[in-house]
Design a protein around this motif. Structure first.
Motif, short mmCIF file in Angstrom:
data_model
loop_
_atom_site.label_atom_id
_atom_site.label_comp_id
_atom_site.label_asym_id
_atom_site.label_seq_id
_atom_site.Cartn_x
_atom_site.Cartn_y
_atom_site.Cartn_z
N SER A 1 19.63 20.86 17.92
CA SER A 1 19.71 19.71 18.82
C SER A 1 20.76 18.74 18.29
O SER A 1 21.44 18.99 17.31
CB SER A 1 18.33 19.06 18.94
OG SER A 1 17.77 18.83 17.66
N SER B 1 14.44 15.53 19.29
CA SER B 1 14.82 16.93 19.18
C SER B 1 14.52 17.74 20.43
O SER B 1 15.26 18.65 20.77
CB SER B 1 14.09 17.56 17.98
OG SER B 1 14.37 18.92 17.88
N CYS B 2 13.43 17.44 21.12
CA CYS B 2 13.05 18.22 22.29
C CYS B 2 13.38 17.53 23.60
O CYS B 2 12.98 17.98 24.68
CB CYS B 2 11.56 18.56 22.23
SG CYS B 2 11.13 19.57 20.80
N THR C 1 8.13 14.64 22.89
CA THR C 1 9.28 14.25 22.07
C THR C 1 9.64 12.80 22.31
O THR C 1 9.41 12.25 23.39
CB THR C 1 10.49 15.15 22.40
OG1 THR C 1 11.58 14.85 21.53
CG2 THR C 1 10.95 14.98 23.84
N ALA D 1 7.16 20.14 25.48
CA ALA D 1 6.95 19.54 24.16
C ALA D 1 6.96 18.03 24.28
O ALA D 1 7.68 17.45 25.10
CB ALA D 1 8.04 20.01 23.20
N HIS E 1 6.75 20.50 15.49
CA HIS E 1 8.10 20.85 15.04
C HIS E 1 8.51 19.79 14.03
O HIS E 1 8.55 18.61 14.34
CB HIS E 1 9.05 20.84 16.24
CG HIS E 1 10.49 20.67 15.88
ND1 HIS E 1 11.39 21.70 15.88
CD2 HIS E 1 11.19 19.57 15.51
CE1 HIS E 1 12.58 21.25 15.52
NE2 HIS E 1 12.48 19.96 15.29
N SER E 2 8.78 20.22 12.80
CA SER E 2 9.16 19.24 11.78
C SER E 2 9.88 19.92 10.63
O SER E 2 9.29 20.72 9.91
CB SER E 2 7.93 18.49 11.27
OG SER E 2 8.33 17.42 10.43
N GLY F 1 15.95 18.30 14.87
CA GLY F 1 16.07 19.75 14.88
C GLY F 1 17.42 20.22 14.38
O GLY F 1 18.34 19.42 14.19
N LYS G 1 2.50 20.59 21.69
CA LYS G 1 3.55 20.58 20.67
C LYS G 1 4.17 19.20 20.63
O LYS G 1 4.55 18.64 21.66
CB LYS G 1 4.62 21.62 20.97
CG LYS G 1 5.75 21.61 19.93
CD LYS G 1 6.86 22.56 20.32
CE LYS G 1 7.99 22.54 19.31
NZ LYS G 1 9.09 23.45 19.71
N ASP H 1 10.10 31.84 16.50
CA ASP H 1 11.15 31.11 17.20
C ASP H 1 12.23 32.09 17.62
O ASP H 1 13.44 31.84 17.48
CB ASP H 1 11.73 30.01 16.30
CG ASP H 1 12.30 28.84 17.10
OD1 ASP H 1 12.24 28.87 18.35
OD2 ASP H 1 12.83 27.90 16.48
N CYS I 1 7.35 17.03 18.69
CA CYS I 1 8.58 17.17 17.90
C CYS I 1 8.66 15.96 16.98
O CYS I 1 9.13 14.89 17.37
CB CYS I 1 9.78 17.26 18.82
SG CYS I 1 9.81 18.80 19.77
#
Length: 447
Positions: free
Chosen positions: A233, A181-182, A176, A174, A264-265, A230, A224, A354, A226
């Motif tokens: 995280s 987050s990732c 990030t 991902a 991812h949000s 998250g 992906k 997920d 981020c």
């Protein structure tokens, strides 16, 4: 004409290239490629609409659907499987998968395992998770983030028939922000080396563009990003983690290379930034406002709500470290109201689980259908979210997602009528992938 690297990668993801023809690892799964096979049931949901059909006949030959409906011509010598009081559907699709992560109800043990397991060991866990997922009727997944490109390797091994599993669109690492987050947890840098753009961690537009190129270089079909913090995280859950310039660079670069982008949000501001930068889907979306949801509908941006993860962290928040537990409660409290607004406004929705958040998640992906229905989605709409809508988001709607002549023979049968009881999707009687019978009479044929 020589194919580009990109076209080859896309063909592998779509299941169009097989690097070898061995049949060793699918055990006793039955290959229907040598003759026509007729599937009959009491009803059929072909996912071209929300209508249930009673002319439930699907004819399969050479791994593809060659006839659908009561008027379809039956080839001479065709075998028939009569599934009785069941419903035929397209193979299910999970657009938010993490097969390479092993679920664990103990947050600290999970963190340690992810740190200590080497890539080869993780690949074996991923292979086992892939088999469980396929056996549950999910014949395609979008894999949104994996270290060491294990998802790319697993995708290739499945395409080469070295192991059983769903068709995979792989993201690699991902993308990030540093500390995002990732990114890795804040381990001491002297003991655990910080990640780099090769592993998807970037600061500034140039590094983010480079991070995307690195994922594509090593085989990513999808990207992906981020965009916000998250739940599980170490960062604030709703804080934007990329600038608009960074998102423009990452998403724009992915689109230049023909890759779609999932963001991812959880946060509203982060989601708006990603939407304006051209993202294709928002994953989770806990705090999306109605204005942001309206923008998503206008731009055709999909929502992937991942109820399985939200449901688990809501019910088990007390088992997490205190700061993470508080984020879990706040995100879960906002999520259902957001989803109801998305339904009311007509935002396109695709099923994603997920599943790795739950210790029992891999292989129970169909729980997502029921959780979406519990939150207000009509059962037939939920089935569309996990079939034709999901295929459209992935850009594979010409290959999968409906029971239509010419498409890959990815087919599931469930007992009874899923429009009356959506949770029958959790108990598939029959699973076929590319014409190969994976599950029959409710029993797995994988060994």
């Amino acid at each position: 004409m020589r194919k580009t690297a990109h076209s080859i990668a896309r063909a592998v993801a779509a299941g169009l290239i097989f690097l070898c023809a061995g049949s060793a690892i699918t055990g006793s799964a039955q290959d229907a490629s040598q003759g026509a096979l007729v599937l009959r049931a009491a009803r059929m949901f072909d996912a071209t609409s929300e209508r249930m059909r009673t002319d439930a006949v699907v004819i399969v030959q050479n791994g593809r659907i060659v006839g659908v409906g009561g008027n379809a011509a039956i080839p001479e010598g065709a075998r028939t499987i009569d599934l009785g009081d069941a419903t035929l559907l397209p193979g299910f699709i999970d657009v938010h998968s993490h097969l390479t992560l092993e679920p664990d109800e103990n947050y600290y043990r999970k963190t340690l395992n992810e740190l200590m397991r080497n890539p080869t060991e993780m690949a074996f866990y991923a292979g086992a998770n892939a088999r469980r997922t396929l056996d549950a009727g999910f014949t395609t997944v979008r894999h949104v983030g994996a270290r060491e490109f294990i998802d790319v390797g697993l995708r290739n091994a499945i395409a080469a028939n070295l192991t059983a599993g769903p068709r995979i669109l792989a993201a690699g690492n991902a993308i990030t922000a540093t500390g995002g987050s990732c990114d890795r947890a804040p381990y001491p840098a002297q003991r655990v080396a910080p990640l780099t753009p090769r592993e998807g961690v970037c600061t500034g537009a140039d590094q983010c563009r480079d991070a995307v190129r690195n994922q594509i270089k090593w085989g990513a079909d999808v990207i992906k990003v981020c965009a916000s913090g998250g739940v599980l995280s170490y960062d604030p859950v709703d804080v934007p983690q990329f600038t608009r310039e960074e998102l423009d660079a990452a998403i724009g670069e992915a689109h230049h290379w023909g890759r779609k982008v999932a963001a991812h949000s959880h946060g509203d501001t982060a989601s708006r930034l990603a939407i304006e930068a051209g993202v294709d889907s928002i994953e989770h979306g806990s705090f999306l406002s109605e204005d942001t949801l309206k923008r998503m509908k206008a731009k055709g941006v999909f929502l992937v709500p991942t109820f399985m993860a939200i449901d688990w962290v809501k019910k088990n928040a007390d088992s997490y470290p205190p700061n993470i537990a508080e984020k879990a409660r706040v995100a879960a409290a906002a999520h259902t109201a957001m989803f109801k607004a998305a339904l009311r406004l007509g935002v396109p929705i695709a099923l994603g689980t997920d599943a790795t958040v739950r210790p029992d998640g891999h292989g129970r992906n169909a729980m997502e259908f029921g959780l979406m229905v519990d939150a207000g989605m009509p059962p037939a709409t939920a089935l569309i979210a996990g079939t034709s809508n999901a295929a459209r988001l992935l850009g594979l709607d010409a290959e999968i997602g409906t029971l239509t002549v010419g498409k890959s023979a990815d087919i599931v049968a469930v007992p009874g009528n899923p429009v009356i009881d959506i949770r029958v999707t959790e108990r598939p009687l029959f699973v076929m992938q590319r014409g190969r019978v994976i599950r029959q009479d409710g029993q797995s044929l994988l060994r």
